[in-house]
Every structure is written in C-alpha cells, then in structure tokens.
Design an enzyme around this catalytic site. Structure first.
Site, short mmCIF file in Angstrom:
data_model
loop_
_atom_site.label_atom_id
_atom_site.label_comp_id
_atom_site.label_asym_id
_atom_site.label_seq_id
_atom_site.Cartn_x
_atom_site.Cartn_y
_atom_site.Cartn_z
N ASP A 8 0.87 -1.17 0.00
CA ASP A 8 0.00 0.00 0.00
C ASP A 8 0.91 1.23 0.00
O ASP A 8 2.14 1.11 -0.17
CB ASP A 8 -1.00 -0.04 1.17
CG ASP A 8 -0.35 0.14 2.53
OD1 ASP A 8 0.90 0.25 2.59
OD2 ASP A 8 -1.08 0.17 3.54
N CYS A 65 3.10 -3.22 4.01
CA CYS A 65 2.23 -2.10 4.38
C CYS A 65 2.96 -1.34 5.49
O CYS A 65 4.17 -1.50 5.63
CB CYS A 65 0.83 -2.58 4.78
SG CYS A 65 0.76 -3.74 6.14
N GLY A 66 2.25 -0.54 6.28
CA GLY A 66 2.94 0.24 7.31
C GLY A 66 3.62 -0.66 8.33
O GLY A 66 4.79 -0.50 8.66
N THR A 67 2.85 -1.63 8.84
CA THR A 67 3.37 -2.54 9.86
C THR A 67 3.63 -3.94 9.33
O THR A 67 4.31 -4.74 9.99
CB THR A 67 2.35 -2.69 10.99
OG1 THR A 67 1.12 -3.19 10.42
CG2 THR A 67 2.09 -1.37 11.70
N GLY A 68 3.03 -4.31 8.23
CA GLY A 68 3.07 -5.68 7.72
C GLY A 68 1.93 -6.53 8.28
O GLY A 68 1.68 -7.64 7.81
N GLY A 70 -1.55 -5.83 8.51
CA GLY A 70 -2.75 -5.90 7.65
C GLY A 70 -2.53 -6.82 6.46
O GLY A 70 -3.39 -7.64 6.12
N HIS A 98 10.40 -23.91 9.17
CA HIS A 98 9.36 -24.54 10.00
C HIS A 98 7.96 -24.41 9.42
O HIS A 98 7.14 -25.30 9.60
CB HIS A 98 9.34 -23.92 11.42
CG HIS A 98 10.59 -24.16 12.20
ND1 HIS A 98 10.65 -24.01 13.57
CD2 HIS A 98 11.83 -24.54 11.82
CE1 HIS A 98 11.88 -24.29 14.00
NE2 HIS A 98 12.62 -24.60 12.95
N ARG A 109 7.03 1.03 7.71
CA ARG A 109 7.24 2.07 8.74
C ARG A 109 8.02 1.51 9.93
O ARG A 109 8.19 2.20 10.93
CB ARG A 109 5.88 2.60 9.21
CG ARG A 109 5.15 3.40 8.14
CD ARG A 109 3.75 3.78 8.61
NE ARG A 109 3.08 4.63 7.61
CZ ARG A 109 1.77 4.82 7.57
NH1 ARG A 109 0.98 4.22 8.44
NH2 ARG A 109 1.25 5.59 6.64
N HIS A 133 7.51 -30.78 10.94
CA HIS A 133 6.84 -29.54 10.54
C HIS A 133 5.73 -29.81 9.52
O HIS A 133 4.74 -29.09 9.48
CB HIS A 133 7.85 -28.54 9.99
CG HIS A 133 8.94 -28.20 10.96
ND1 HIS A 133 8.69 -27.59 12.17
CD2 HIS A 133 10.27 -28.44 10.92
CE1 HIS A 133 9.83 -27.44 12.83
NE2 HIS A 133 10.81 -27.95 12.08
N ARG A 136 2.45 -30.58 11.18
CA ARG A 136 1.80 -29.38 11.71
C ARG A 136 1.12 -28.58 10.61
O ARG A 136 0.02 -28.05 10.79
CB ARG A 136 2.85 -28.53 12.46
CG ARG A 136 3.34 -29.28 13.69
CD ARG A 136 4.62 -28.77 14.26
NE ARG A 136 5.07 -29.66 15.35
CZ ARG A 136 6.28 -29.62 15.89
NH1 ARG A 136 7.17 -28.77 15.46
NH2 ARG A 136 6.59 -30.46 16.85
C1 RB5 Z 1 -1.99 2.55 6.65
O1 RB5 Z 1 -2.07 3.73 7.38
C2 RB5 Z 1 -1.74 1.37 7.59
O2 RB5 Z 1 -2.84 1.15 8.39
C3 RB5 Z 1 -1.38 0.15 6.80
O3 RB5 Z 1 -0.30 0.41 5.98
C4 RB5 Z 1 -0.99 -1.09 7.59
O4 RB5 Z 1 -0.01 -0.80 8.53
C5 RB5 Z 1 -2.07 -1.92 8.11
O5 RB5 Z 1 -1.84 -2.98 8.71
#
Ligand code: RB5
Length: 147
Positions: A8, A65-68, A70, A98, A109, A133, A136
């Site tokens: 994204d 994405c920002g955190t990975g 989502g 595994h 981010r 593995h 599982r």
């Molecule tokens: C976008 O602002 C942020 O929510 C998206 O990139 C992501 O981190 C969601 O998990």
C-alpha cells in the site's frame, strides 16, 4: 526466481527498493502496485499477490504495508497461503524452515531497506525442513477446509 510483490502507500518506498534489489540480482518481479504514495487499501494488493502465489504463477510473494500486519491478515485468508510477518532474519529463516511460508510481509514504517533486503534474501534462499513440521502444516490445511 519469479516473485509477486505488492504494497500500500505506506510500503511503497520499501517495495521500490526491494524490487530494484531483486531485479539487480536477476529475479523476475511481478509488481502488483501500488506505484505511488496515494492512499490505498492494503487488501486490494494482498489479493492479487496471494492469488499469484496460490495459483503457482510465482514462487513467493512479498507484501509491505505500514506494519506488515494488515497484509499478513489479508493474505492468510487465502487457501494455501502461509504469510509470515518478519522484522528480523531469525524469524524469516524459521518462517521457511518450520512454516513453509510462501508470502513474506514486512512493515515499511518499521524497518529500513538494509534489514529488509537481508530478510528477503534469507526468506527466498531457505528451504522448508519437512519432517515434524509437515505434520503441523497438514493440521493447518485441514483447518482451512473446515471453514
Ligand atoms: C496505513 O495507514 C496502515 O494502516 C497500513 O499500511 C498497515 O499498517 C495496516 O496494517
């Protein structure tokens, strides 16, 4: 190796660096976007990458994405997808050894490009260990069918 990539807006810059690195190293990248920093919904990119991997067209997927988080949640809704969120190389290696993970997700981010490239290298060059593995993973595949 043929790889499917998607991000994204929050993962766009890191994806661009990863694609450049992979192409310099003779990998084939199928980039499903996004191609700029305009706001985008991460499931819209997770879906084509998950399909490219579950359909067998691409060996692995990389979603940012920002955190990975989502991207990992969205990709894991697809049968046959095992998406792993990694922020360091130990997890990246174990995700392959595994969990036989087939999609790597990362947070644009959260980590820098140098570490992200090491995580990608580890992921695509590590083999599944099988053995205990596999048992599982078979349980996960069975759970997928119960839905
Ligand atoms: C976008 O602002 C942020 O929510 C998206 O990139 C992501 O981190 C969601 O998990």
């Amino acid at each position: 190796m043929k790889l499917a990539l998607g991000s994204d807006h929050a993962g766009f810059k890191l994806k661009k660096e990863i694609v450049a690195y992979l192409e310099e190293n003779n990998h084939e990248c199928v980039d499903y976007g996004v191609f700029d920093e305009k706001s985008a919904d991460y499931p819209d990119l997770a879906v084509p990458v998950a399909k490219a991997v579950s359909g067998g067209g691409c060996r692995f997927g990389i979603l940012i994405c920002g955190t990975g988080i989502g991207m990992s949640i969205a990709a894991n809704k697809y049968a046959g997808i095992r998406a792993a969120l990694c922020g360091e190389t130990y997890s990246s290696r174990c995700a392959r050894e595994h969990n036989d993970a087939n999609i790597l997700t990362m947070g644009g981010r959260v980590i820098g490009a140098g570490l992200a490239v090491d995580i990608v290298e580890t992921f695509i060059n590590t083999s599944f260990q099988g053995g205990r593995h596999s048992r599982r993973l078979e349980k996960i595949t069975r759970a997928e069918k119960e839905r």
